[in-house]
Design a protein around this motif. Structure first.
Motif, PDB file in Angstrom:
ATOM      1  N   ILE A  68       0.639  -0.932  -0.065  1.00 53.60           N
ATOM      2  CA  ILE A  68       0.015  -0.083   0.135  1.00 53.60           C
ATOM      3  C   ILE A  68       0.878   1.211  -0.018  1.00 53.60           C
ATOM      4  O   ILE A  68       1.789   1.604   0.864  1.00 53.60           O
ATOM      5  N   CYS A  69       0.702   1.871  -0.980  1.00 58.09           N
ATOM      6  CA  CYS A  69       1.525   3.029  -1.266  1.00 58.09           C
ATOM      7  C   CYS A  69       1.042   4.397  -0.475  1.00 58.09           C
ATOM      8  O   CYS A  69       0.165   5.173  -0.861  1.00 58.09           O
ATOM      9  N   THR A  70       1.215   4.574   0.715  1.00 59.30           N
ATOM     10  CA  THR A  70       0.907   5.494   1.622  1.00 59.30           C
ATOM     11  C   THR A  70       1.346   7.082   1.160  1.00 59.30           C
ATOM     12  O   THR A  70       2.464   6.925   0.429  1.00 59.30           O
ATOM     13  N   PRO A  71       0.741   8.057   1.263  1.00 63.82           N
ATOM     14  CA  PRO A  71      -0.505   8.297   2.400  1.00 63.82           C
ATOM     15  C   PRO A  71      -1.895   8.004   1.399  1.00 63.82           C
ATOM     16  O   PRO A  71      -2.908   8.252   2.052  1.00 63.82           O
ATOM     17  N   SER A 252      -2.555  -0.666  13.333  1.00 58.90           N
ATOM     18  CA  SER A 252      -3.402  -0.050  12.610  1.00 58.90           C
ATOM     19  C   SER A 252      -3.313   1.631  12.796  1.00 58.90           C
ATOM     20  O   SER A 252      -3.343   2.255  12.174  1.00 58.90           O
ATOM     21  N   VAL A 253      -3.583   1.560  14.016  1.00 54.27           N
ATOM     22  CA  VAL A 253      -3.684   3.038  14.648  1.00 54.27           C
ATOM     23  C   VAL A 253      -2.410   3.855  14.211  1.00 54.27           C
ATOM     24  O   VAL A 253      -2.373   4.930  13.751  1.00 54.27           O
ATOM     25  N   ALA A 254      -1.354   3.281  14.744  1.00 54.45           N
ATOM     26  CA  ALA A 254       0.027   3.732  14.344  1.00 54.45           C
ATOM     27  C   ALA A 254       0.105   3.918  13.016  1.00 54.45           C
ATOM     28  O   ALA A 254       0.912   4.977  12.704  1.00 54.45           O
ATOM     29  N   GLY A 255      -0.410   3.080  12.149  1.00 55.63           N
ATOM     30  CA  GLY A 255       0.011   3.060  10.741  1.00 55.63           C
ATOM     31  C   GLY A 255      -0.848   4.579  10.188  1.00 55.63           C
ATOM     32  O   GLY A 255      -0.520   4.872   8.955  1.00 55.63           O
ATOM     33  N   ILE A 262       6.801  10.884  10.383  1.00 59.00           N
ATOM     34  CA  ILE A 262       8.014  10.348   9.854  1.00 59.00           C
ATOM     35  C   ILE A 262       8.232  10.474   8.493  1.00 59.00           C
ATOM     36  O   ILE A 262       7.298  10.565   7.620  1.00 59.00           O
ATOM     37  N   GLN A 263       9.619  10.654   8.179  1.00 62.41           N
ATOM     38  CA  GLN A 263       9.829  10.876   6.723  1.00 62.41           C
ATOM     39  C   GLN A 263       9.753   9.607   5.595  1.00 62.41           C
ATOM     40  O   GLN A 263       9.141   9.515   4.616  1.00 62.41           O
ATOM     41  N   ASP A 264      10.068   8.417   6.445  1.00 60.99           N
ATOM     42  CA  ASP A 264      10.155   7.168   5.500  1.00 60.99           C
ATOM     43  C   ASP A 264       8.817   6.407   5.934  1.00 60.99           C
ATOM     44  O   ASP A 264       8.729   5.453   6.671  1.00 60.99           O
ATOM     45  N   HIS A 265       7.498   7.036   5.541  1.00 63.21           N
ATOM     46  CA  HIS A 265       6.153   6.276   5.857  1.00 63.21           C
ATOM     47  C   HIS A 265       6.083   5.146   5.269  1.00 63.21           C
ATOM     48  O   HIS A 265       5.312   4.215   5.768  1.00 63.21           O
ATOM     49  N   GLN A 266       6.462   5.144   4.071  1.00 64.05           N
ATOM     50  CA  GLN A 266       6.408   3.464   3.391  1.00 64.05           C
ATOM     51  C   GLN A 266       6.979   2.444   4.055  1.00 64.05           C
ATOM     52  O   GLN A 266       6.397   1.495   4.077  1.00 64.05           O
ATOM     53  N   PHE A 268       7.363   2.420   7.188  1.00 65.51           N
ATOM     54  CA  PHE A 268       6.845   2.162   8.293  1.00 65.51           C
ATOM     55  C   PHE A 268       5.276   1.390   7.835  1.00 65.51           C
ATOM     56  O   PHE A 268       4.989   0.192   8.881  1.00 65.51           O
ATOM     57  N   ASN A 269       4.713   1.887   6.985  1.00 66.97           N
ATOM     58  CA  ASN A 269       3.674   1.223   6.621  1.00 66.97           C
ATOM     59  C   ASN A 269       3.593  -0.302   6.323  1.00 66.97           C
ATOM     60  O   ASN A 269       2.980  -1.105   6.592  1.00 66.97           O
ATOM     61  N   ASN A 270       4.893  -0.671   5.538  1.00 66.58           N
ATOM     62  CA  ASN A 270       5.096  -2.122   5.336  1.00 66.58           C
ATOM     63  C   ASN A 270       5.304  -2.889   6.713  1.00 66.58           C
ATOM     64  O   ASN A 270       5.259  -3.968   6.828  1.00 66.58           O
ATOM     65  N   PHE A 271       6.266  -2.214   7.789  1.00 69.16           N
ATOM     66  CA  PHE A 271       6.373  -2.873   9.013  1.00 69.16           C
ATOM     67  C   PHE A 271       5.007  -3.156   9.663  1.00 69.16           C
ATOM     68  O   PHE A 271       4.933  -4.105  10.267  1.00 69.16           O
ATOM     69  N   VAL A 272       4.160  -2.439   9.406  1.00 70.94           N
ATOM     70  CA  VAL A 272       2.646  -2.528  10.171  1.00 70.94           C
ATOM     71  C   VAL A 272       2.060  -3.859   9.447  1.00 70.94           C
ATOM     72  O   VAL A 272       1.594  -4.808  10.235  1.00 70.94           O
TER      73      VAL A 272
END
Length: 325
Positions: A68-71, A252-255, A262-266, A268-272
Motif C-alpha cells: 500500500i503506497c501511503t499516504p 493499524s492506529v499507528a499506521g 516520519i519521513q520514511d512512512h512507506q 513504516f507502513n510495510n512494517f505494520v
C-alpha cells in the motif's frame, strides 16, 4: 529503510508465510481431531474462526502481500495472486472481504456460546440467522463498493503522482500502482463504521454471557463444576481473541498517525503489515496454550505424561455432559 523495497518486503512476508502455515495447520488439526466430545458444540465455530484468522494472515504474507503506497489509497500485490496475474482490483476485493469476514467468525463464536447456554428456547433462535446474513452482506458489500468505485486509472494516477511524486519509484510496468480512490475519506468512514459495529456486537454477546451466567449462578441453574468450566473456557476464549485484536489495532492506529510524523512512512507502513501478518499465529499459540485439550496434545508430543490430567478431564465430562460445550 530497507523495508521500503518491495522485493525485501515480499521476501520477509514469504518467510513469515513459511513459518506460519504449519502452525495454522497444526491449530486446525487440534480443533478437528483433538477436540473432546464434551466440546462438540463449539468445535466448528472454533474451526471457522481459526480458518478465517489463518486465511487473513496468509492473504497478507503469501497470497496478496499488499504493498500500500501511503499516504494515498493505492498500491499493488506482490504475492501469489500477482504471479498468477490476477487483476489487482479482484485481489483488493478478496483482501477486504477476508478482513471483514474474520470478525464475523469471532462474533459467531461468542453468539454460539450465548445461544447454546441461554437462548436456544428464546426468540433469538428466530433472529440469529438473519442477523448473520446481514453481517455477511455488510462485509461483502464493503469490498464490492470499494471495487466498483475504483476511478478511471489514467486520470487517478496522474492526480496522485502529481500530489505524491515519491510514489513513482514504486510504479513498475510489471506491477503498476492501482489507485483505489483519489479521496479516501468515504472509505475510511465506512471501514470505521463497520469496525465499530463488529466490536459492539462482540461486546454485546460477551456482556450477555456474563450477565446470564451470573443470574444462573444465583438461581442455581448451573452446577459449580459446569460454571467453573464455563468461566475457564470463556476466559481462554477472551484471551485468544483480545490479544490478537490488540496486535491488529495498535499497528493499524499507528499506521494512520505515525506516517504523518516520519519521513520514511512507506517503510513504516510495510512494517505494520508485517506485524499484522502474525495475528493468526499468535491466536493459534494462545488457543493451544489456554485450551487444555490442545495443550495436552503439544505436551504429549514432547513426551510429557498427561494421563492423570486426562482422567480428571473425563471425570468432569461425565459430570457435566454436553450442557457446557
Amino acid at each position: 529503510m530497507f523495508l521500503s523495497s518491495p522485493h525485501i518486503y515480499s521476501q520477509i512476508l514469504y518467510v513469515i508465510a513459511a513459518f506460519s502455515f504449519p502452525i495454522h495447520l497444526f491449530g486446525g488439526y487440534c480443533i478437528l481431531f483433538k477436540t473432546p466430545k464434551a466440546m462438540r458444540s463449539v468445535k466448528w465455530t472454533l474451526f471457522i474462526m481459526h480458518f478465517w484468522a489463518s486465511l487473513f494472515d496468509l492473504s497478507i504474507s503469501f497470497f496478496g502481500q499488499p504493498f500500500i503506497c501511503t499516504p494515498v489509497l493505492a498500491g499493488f500485490p506482490l504475492g501469489l495472486w500477482s504471479w498468477l496475474e490476477v487483476d489487482t482490483g479482484i485481489v483488493m476485493f478478496l483482501g477486504f472481504t477476508t478482513a471483514f469476514l474474520m470478525p464475523i467468525s469471532v462474533i459467531k463464536t461468542f453468539e454460539n456460546r450465548y445461544y447454546i447456554l441461554f437462548a436456544d428456547r428464546t426468540v433469538w433462535r428466530y433472529f440469529r440467522y438473519p442477523f448473520f446474513v446481514l453481517n455477511y452482506i455488510l462485509s461483502i458489500s464493503s469490498g464490492l463498493t470499494t471495487y466498483f468505485m475504483i476511478p478511471e486509472q489514467s486520470y487517478a494516477r496522474s492526480v496522485i503522482f502529481e500530489r505524491n511524486p515519491d510514489l513513482l519509484q514504486f510504479d513498475f510496468p510489471e506491477s503498476p500502482i492501482l489507485v483505489l480512490a483519489i479521496d479516501n475519506t468515504f472509505n475510511k468512514y465506512r471501514q470505521f463504521a463497520l469496525i465499530a459495529i463488529f466490536i459492539s456486537e462482540i461486546m454485546i454477546f460477551v456482556l450477555l454471557i456474563r450477565w446470564n451466567t451470573n443470574n444462573a449462578m444465583k438461581d442455581m441453574k448451573i452446577s459449580p463444576s459446569t460454571l467453573r468450566l464455563q468461566k475457564n473456557f470463556m476466559r481462554a476464549l477472551n484471551y485468544q481473541i483480545a490479544i490478537p485484536i490488540i496486535l491488529l489495532c495498535i499497528p493499524s492506529v499507528a499506521g494512520i498517525t505515525i506516517p504523518t510524523l516520519i519521513q520514511d512512512h512507506q517503510a513504516f507502513n510495510n512494517f505494520v503489515y508485517v506485524v499484522v501478518s502474525f495475528h493468526g499465529v499468535l491466536s493459534t499459540f494462545i488457543m493451544v496454550y489456554l485450551q487444555k485439550p490442545y495443550r495436552d496434545v503439544v505436551l504429549k508430543m514432547f513426551g510429557v505424561d498427561v494421563t492423570s490430567n486426562i482422567r480428571v478431564a473425563h471425570s468432569v465430562d461425565r459430570i457435566t455432559g454436553s450442557v457446557l460445550f
